[in-house]
Design a protein around this motif. Structure first.
Motif, PDB file in Angstrom:
ATOM      1  N   SER A 196      -8.693   7.564 -20.054  1.00 11.27           N
ATOM      2  CA  SER A 196      -9.477   7.961 -18.877  1.00 11.27           C
ATOM      3  C   SER A 196     -10.062   6.763 -18.131  1.00 11.27           C
ATOM      4  N   LEU A 197      -9.862   5.552 -18.671  1.00 14.30           N
ATOM      5  CA  LEU A 197     -10.273   4.343 -17.953  1.00 14.30           C
ATOM      6  C   LEU A 197      -9.259   3.966 -16.867  1.00 14.30           C
ATOM      7  N   ILE A 198      -8.145   4.678 -16.797  1.00 14.97           N
ATOM      8  CA  ILE A 198      -7.123   4.442 -15.775  1.00 14.97           C
ATOM      9  C   ILE A 198      -7.185   5.563 -14.744  1.00 14.97           C
ATOM     10  N   ALA A 199      -7.279   5.206 -13.467  1.00 12.21           N
ATOM     11  CA  ALA A 199      -7.324   6.200 -12.395  1.00 12.21           C
ATOM     12  C   ALA A 199      -6.403   5.770 -11.258  1.00 12.21           C
ATOM     13  N   PHE A 200      -5.739   6.734 -10.647  1.00  7.77           N
ATOM     14  CA  PHE A 200      -4.821   6.434  -9.551  1.00  7.77           C
ATOM     15  C   PHE A 200      -5.586   6.192  -8.247  1.00  7.77           C
ATOM     16  N   GLY A 201      -5.203   5.133  -7.555  1.00  5.60           N
ATOM     17  CA  GLY A 201      -5.835   4.805  -6.271  1.00  5.60           C
ATOM     18  C   GLY A 201      -4.871   4.784  -5.108  1.00  5.60           C
ATOM     19  N   HIS A 202      -3.573   5.023  -5.363  1.00  7.60           N
ATOM     20  CA  HIS A 202      -2.562   5.224  -4.317  1.00  7.60           C
ATOM     21  C   HIS A 202      -2.430   4.040  -3.353  1.00  7.60           C
ATOM     22  N   PHE A 203      -2.795   2.844  -3.814  1.00  9.65           N
ATOM     23  CA  PHE A 203      -2.627   1.614  -3.024  1.00  9.65           C
ATOM     24  C   PHE A 203      -3.415   1.638  -1.716  1.00  9.65           C
ATOM     25  N   SER A 204      -4.478   2.450  -1.614  1.00  8.53           N
ATOM     26  CA  SER A 204      -5.241   2.540  -0.366  1.00  8.53           C
ATOM     27  C   SER A 204      -6.726   2.307  -0.620  1.00  8.53           C
ATOM     28  N   VAL A 205      -7.453   1.972   0.439  1.00  4.66           N
ATOM     29  CA  VAL A 205      -8.905   1.790   0.336  1.00  4.66           C
ATOM     30  C   VAL A 205      -9.559   3.092  -0.099  1.00  4.66           C
ATOM     31  N   ALA A 206      -9.173   4.207   0.545  1.00  2.32           N
ATOM     32  CA  ALA A 206      -9.755   5.514   0.199  1.00  2.32           C
ATOM     33  C   ALA A 206      -9.447   5.885  -1.247  1.00  2.32           C
ATOM     34  N   LEU A 220     -15.052  -7.436 -10.671  1.00  7.01           N
ATOM     35  CA  LEU A 220     -13.943  -6.734 -10.029  1.00  7.01           C
ATOM     36  C   LEU A 220     -12.880  -7.723  -9.570  1.00  7.01           C
ATOM     37  N   ILE A 221     -11.614  -7.403  -9.872  1.00 13.58           N
ATOM     38  CA  ILE A 221     -10.506  -8.258  -9.436  1.00 13.58           C
ATOM     39  C   ILE A 221      -9.387  -7.386  -8.870  1.00 13.58           C
ATOM     40  N   GLY A 222      -8.725  -7.879  -7.829  1.00 14.46           N
ATOM     41  CA  GLY A 222      -7.614  -7.165  -7.206  1.00 14.46           C
ATOM     42  C   GLY A 222      -6.282  -7.843  -7.472  1.00 14.46           C
ATOM     43  N   PHE A 223      -5.307  -7.536  -6.616  1.00 14.67           N
ATOM     44  CA  PHE A 223      -3.969  -8.105  -6.751  1.00 14.67           C
ATOM     45  C   PHE A 223      -3.322  -8.096  -5.370  1.00 14.67           C
ATOM     46  N   ASP A 224      -2.655  -9.153  -5.012  1.00 15.50           N
ATOM     47  CA  ASP A 224      -1.855  -9.353  -3.790  1.00 15.50           C
ATOM     48  C   ASP A 224      -2.211 -10.663  -3.105  1.00 15.50           C
ATOM     49  N   GLY A 225      -3.512 -10.856  -2.844  1.00 13.21           N
ATOM     50  CA  GLY A 225      -3.909 -12.068  -2.123  1.00 13.21           C
ATOM     51  C   GLY A 225      -3.853 -11.902  -0.618  1.00 13.21           C
ATOM     52  N   ILE A 226      -4.086 -10.657  -0.112  1.00 18.69           N
ATOM     53  CA  ILE A 226      -4.136 -10.458   1.335  1.00 18.69           C
ATOM     54  C   ILE A 226      -5.467 -10.987   1.867  1.00 18.69           C
ATOM     55  N   ASP A 269     -17.874  -2.393 -17.258  1.00 16.68           N
ATOM     56  CA  ASP A 269     -18.412  -3.619 -16.653  1.00 16.68           C
ATOM     57  C   ASP A 269     -17.324  -4.538 -16.097  1.00 16.68           C
ATOM     58  N   GLY A 270     -16.098  -4.023 -16.048  1.00 13.59           N
ATOM     59  CA  GLY A 270     -15.003  -4.780 -15.453  1.00 13.59           C
ATOM     60  C   GLY A 270     -13.966  -3.831 -14.893  1.00 13.59           C
ATOM     61  N   VAL A 271     -13.378  -4.179 -13.735  1.00 15.92           N
ATOM     62  CA  VAL A 271     -12.347  -3.335 -13.125  1.00 15.92           C
ATOM     63  C   VAL A 271     -11.219  -4.218 -12.604  1.00 15.92           C
ATOM     64  N   PHE A 272     -10.002  -3.869 -13.008  1.00 17.06           N
ATOM     65  CA  PHE A 272      -8.797  -4.488 -12.459  1.00 17.06           C
ATOM     66  C   PHE A 272      -8.154  -3.470 -11.526  1.00 17.06           C
ATOM     67  N   ALA A 273      -8.183  -3.769 -10.235  1.00 15.12           N
ATOM     68  CA  ALA A 273      -7.544  -2.898  -9.244  1.00 15.12           C
ATOM     69  C   ALA A 273      -6.135  -3.420  -8.968  1.00 15.12           C
ATOM     70  N   GLY A 274      -5.168  -2.495  -8.894  1.00 15.25           N
ATOM     71  CA  GLY A 274      -3.769  -2.884  -8.769  1.00 15.25           C
ATOM     72  C   GLY A 274      -3.370  -3.469  -7.434  1.00 15.25           C
ATOM     73  N   ASN A 275      -4.211  -3.380  -6.414  1.00 19.34           N
ATOM     74  CA  ASN A 275      -4.012  -4.176  -5.201  1.00 19.34           C
ATOM     75  C   ASN A 275      -5.362  -4.406  -4.532  1.00 19.34           C
ATOM     76  N   ASP A 276      -5.386  -5.272  -3.531  1.00 21.58           N
ATOM     77  CA  ASP A 276      -6.653  -5.666  -2.916  1.00 21.58           C
ATOM     78  C   ASP A 276      -7.286  -4.540  -2.096  1.00 21.58           C
ATOM     79  N   LEU A 277      -6.458  -3.658  -1.513  1.00 23.34           N
ATOM     80  CA  LEU A 277      -7.018  -2.539  -0.751  1.00 23.34           C
ATOM     81  C   LEU A 277      -7.816  -1.614  -1.664  1.00 23.34           C
ATOM     82  N   MET A 278      -7.265  -1.312  -2.837  1.00 25.07           N
ATOM     83  CA  MET A 278      -8.006  -0.463  -3.779  1.00 25.07           C
ATOM     84  C   MET A 278      -9.257  -1.170  -4.279  1.00 25.07           C
ATOM     85  N   ALA A 279      -9.180  -2.484  -4.443  1.00 27.07           N
ATOM     86  CA  ALA A 279     -10.367  -3.248  -4.860  1.00 27.07           C
ATOM     87  C   ALA A 279     -11.459  -3.158  -3.807  1.00 27.07           C
TER      88      ALA A 279
END
Length: 327
Positions: free
Chosen positions: A211-221, A268-274, A238-248
């Motif tokens: 349950s620590l994994i939740a879908f964010g659909h690659f979007s800000v919302a 909090l950390i994201g992914f992509d580098g946009i 106390d830590g979150v890895f978001a699969g892209n920067d928009l979700m972060a």
């Protein structure tokens, strides 16, 4: 008007040699290439791309198909691809498919009818059989952000699994004792690889639960909603890895509304580098080096168009951990 004969005369080479250079249709020595380029510059000679397309049945145009132009990841890909195409005398056509397979097929057929020289495809839904069918029609294809290891298709991805491991390891080293993951769509190659990295790093730790994994659909919302859901179930995270920067970015907004300070209470950390200059605090991320991805894809496509020897396999680009204020 300056002609190809004027260039050949000033460069001291044959008209055929100048033609081979501009049409990329045969060998030209480095000395001859330098002389031709110097002569063309002095005479302000510009190749007639219409005449070249009629003679060689090429349009000097290439296409880039993306699933969502509103995602800042893709405009940077497009900028890099356009720069690389222009440097080789090609015009770039941009197609936005909205993640719609029917629209994707429509674009592909339209591009083929326009005699496009080659296509870079970023798609969440296209199958290897579709790509193979296009290659059999002599359409040069490069696929980005997805790989087909069992098929002779030239694909370019980044080290998504390794990048996910870097992100989680960074949070662990920063002192996080319970890390959640906001993931992208499971059918998307890059999202799946990043989630697998999180699971490999965390599944054996005592605090882990699915349950620590939740879908964010690659979007800000999606990131916003996923963060609210995670925090409702696990207020001690106390830590979150978001699969892209928009979700972060969406997660950051949710944390602000929840009264959770970043990075004091949660990192909090994201992914992509946009580019996320408007986000505060500035997001740590795993950078894909997006410009390099777009440029490499176009360079490889032009090599395919020119029938240069290149293996049709997956080429994986490196990633880089960027430590910023959010961790």
């Amino acid at each position: 008007m300056t002609t190809i004969r004027d260039v050949s005369k000033l460069a001291g080479v044959s008209v055929a040699t100048v033609s081979r250079l501009y049409n990329k249709s045969g060998y030209v020595s480095k000395e001859a290439e330098t002389a031709i380029q110097a002569a063309a510059e002095k005479l302000n000679y510009k190749p007639n791309t219409i005449a070249r397309s009629l003679a060689g049945k090429k349009t000097a145009a290439v296409a880039l198909m993306v699933p969502d132009i509103l995602n800042p990841f893709f405009p940077e890909i497009a900028r890099a691809a356009e720069d690389a195409a222009a440097s080789q005398g090609y015009t770039l056509v941009l197609c936005n498919t909205d993640n719609n397979p029917d629209k994707e097929k429509m674009y592909i057929e339209a591009l083929i009818n326009k005699q496009i020289d080659g296509i870079i495809i970023s798609s969440y839904t296209i199958s290897p059989e579709q790509i193979i069918a296009l290659q059999k029609r002599s359409i040069p294809i490069v696929v980005i952000d997805k790989s087909f290891p069992d098929h002779p298709i030239l694909t370019i991805t980044t080290a998504n699994r390794y990048g996910g491991q870097l992100a989680v390891q960074h949070l662990l080293e920063a002192g996080c004792g319970k890390i959640a993951h906001i993931c992208g769509p499971s059918h998307v190659h890059s999202a799946r690889e990043r989630t697998l990295a999180y699971e490999e790093m965390c599944a054996q730790l005592p605090w882990f639960t699915p349950s620590l994994i939740a879908f964010g659909h690659f979007s800000v919302a999606g990131g916003y909603a996923a963060m609210k859901n995670i925090f409702h179930q696990h207020p001690d995270v106390d830590g979150v890895f978001a699969g892209n920067d928009l979700m972060a970015a969406g997660a950051l907004k949710a944390l602000h509304e929840l009264g959770v300070t970043v990075p004091t209470q949660l990192k909090l950390i994201g992914f992509d580098g946009i580019r996320m200059d408007m986000v505060y605090p500035e997001l740590s991320t795993v950078s894909q080096q997006i410009y390099s991805l777009g440029k490499t894809a176009m360079d490889y496509l032009i090599r395919l168009i020119n029938n240069e020897p290149i293996e049709r396999c997956n080429y994986e680009l490196e990633v880089e951990l960027l430590r910023k204020a959010s961790t």
